[in-house]
Scaffold this active site. Structure first.
Site, PDB file in Angstrom:
ATOM      1  N   SER A  10       0.812  -1.220   0.000  1.00  0.00           N
ATOM      2  CA  SER A  10       0.000   0.000   0.000  1.00  0.00           C
ATOM      3  C   SER A  10       0.846   1.272   0.000  1.00  0.00           C
ATOM      4  O   SER A  10       0.408   2.308  -0.487  1.00  0.00           O
ATOM      5  CB  SER A  10      -0.939   0.009   1.210  1.00  0.00           C
ATOM      6  N   GLY A  49      -2.035  -4.129   1.155  1.00  0.00           N
ATOM      7  CA  GLY A  49      -2.135  -5.332   1.979  1.00  0.00           C
ATOM      8  C   GLY A  49      -1.165  -6.428   1.606  1.00  0.00           C
ATOM      9  O   GLY A  49      -1.149  -7.482   2.236  1.00  0.00           O
ATOM     10  N   ASN A  77       3.990  -5.407   6.087  1.00  0.00           N
ATOM     11  CA  ASN A  77       2.749  -6.118   6.429  1.00  0.00           C
ATOM     12  C   ASN A  77       3.042  -7.486   7.038  1.00  0.00           C
ATOM     13  O   ASN A  77       2.321  -7.944   7.914  1.00  0.00           O
ATOM     14  CB  ASN A  77       1.843  -6.264   5.194  1.00  0.00           C
ATOM     15  N   ASP A 160      -5.108   7.279   9.596  1.00  0.00           N
ATOM     16  CA  ASP A 160      -4.790   5.960  10.152  1.00  0.00           C
ATOM     17  C   ASP A 160      -3.409   5.921  10.799  1.00  0.00           C
ATOM     18  O   ASP A 160      -3.072   4.979  11.510  1.00  0.00           O
ATOM     19  CB  ASP A 160      -4.920   4.855   9.096  1.00  0.00           C
ATOM     20  N   HIS A 163      -0.272   5.326   6.763  1.00  0.00           N
ATOM     21  CA  HIS A 163      -0.043   5.604   5.353  1.00  0.00           C
ATOM     22  C   HIS A 163       0.243   7.090   5.135  1.00  0.00           C
ATOM     23  O   HIS A 163      -0.467   7.935   5.675  1.00  0.00           O
ATOM     24  CB  HIS A 163      -1.251   5.170   4.523  1.00  0.00           C
TER      25      HIS A 163
END
Length: 187
Positions: A10, A49, A77, A160, A163
């Protein structure tokens, strides 16, 4: 035309941006290439992801056409999901071996990662060393920490906290451009 493949998760895809096709770091690097009249096709092969094993499974598609520069940003991740460090290293190593086998002259850049401060990782140093070891093993250029100057800085990230925002990607592109530019000079 020469091709640069930005291969990642991402963070490469530009997750959460209003318009990733112009705001993600691959898009910003494309702008810098155009400003300098450097003719490269820029491919954003980021997938939100994605993990190292997911990247390995989708790699063949992205290297089915010639690649002159391959930029790897994967692994965060995996660590956030608690996957073994040995698996992360093995998957990324195998991925880079495949790129190198198919395109021996391809220049490789490895975007290093660090674990977010809230993550409970007992072997933090071992995780961050994966990227240095990969760069050494594959004669690649290393950016020690992809999110330097952005990670943990509220105004550089989306709500969030994980990011980058457009402002964060501007910082990333500015920091990684000299590295990418240097690699292009040797390509």
């Amino acid at each position: 035309m020469r091709r640069i493949v930005f291969f990642g998760d991402s963070l490469t895809a530009g997750h959460g941006l209003q318009n990733p096709s112009v705001e993600s770091y691959p898009a910003l690097i494309k702008d810098k290439l155009q400003q300098e009249n450097l003719l490269y096709e820029v491919i954003n092969a980021g997938m939100s992801g994605d993990t190292s094993s997911g990247g390995l499974s989708r790699l063949d598609y992205w290297i089915s056409q010639p690649v002159d520069v391959f930029i790897l940003e994967l692994g965060i991740n995996d660590i956030l999901r608690g996957l073994p460090l040995s698996s992360i290293h093995r998957n990324l190593d195998t991925l880079l071996q495949k790129v190198r086998r198919k395109y021996p002259q391809c220049k490789i850049i490895v975007m290093g990662m660090e674990v977010p401060g809230y993550a409970n990782v007992a072997r933090l140093e071992e995780f961050t060393s994966i990227y240095r070891r990969l760069a050494e093993a594959h004669n690649a250029t290393l950016v020690p920490f992809f999110l330097e100057g952005v990670a943990g800085i509220k105004q550089m990230n989306l709500n969030d906290g994980l990011h980058p925002s457009k402002k964060g990607y501007d910082v990333i592109a500015t920091k990684v451009w000299p590295v990418i530019r240097g690699v292009l000079e040797t390509a």
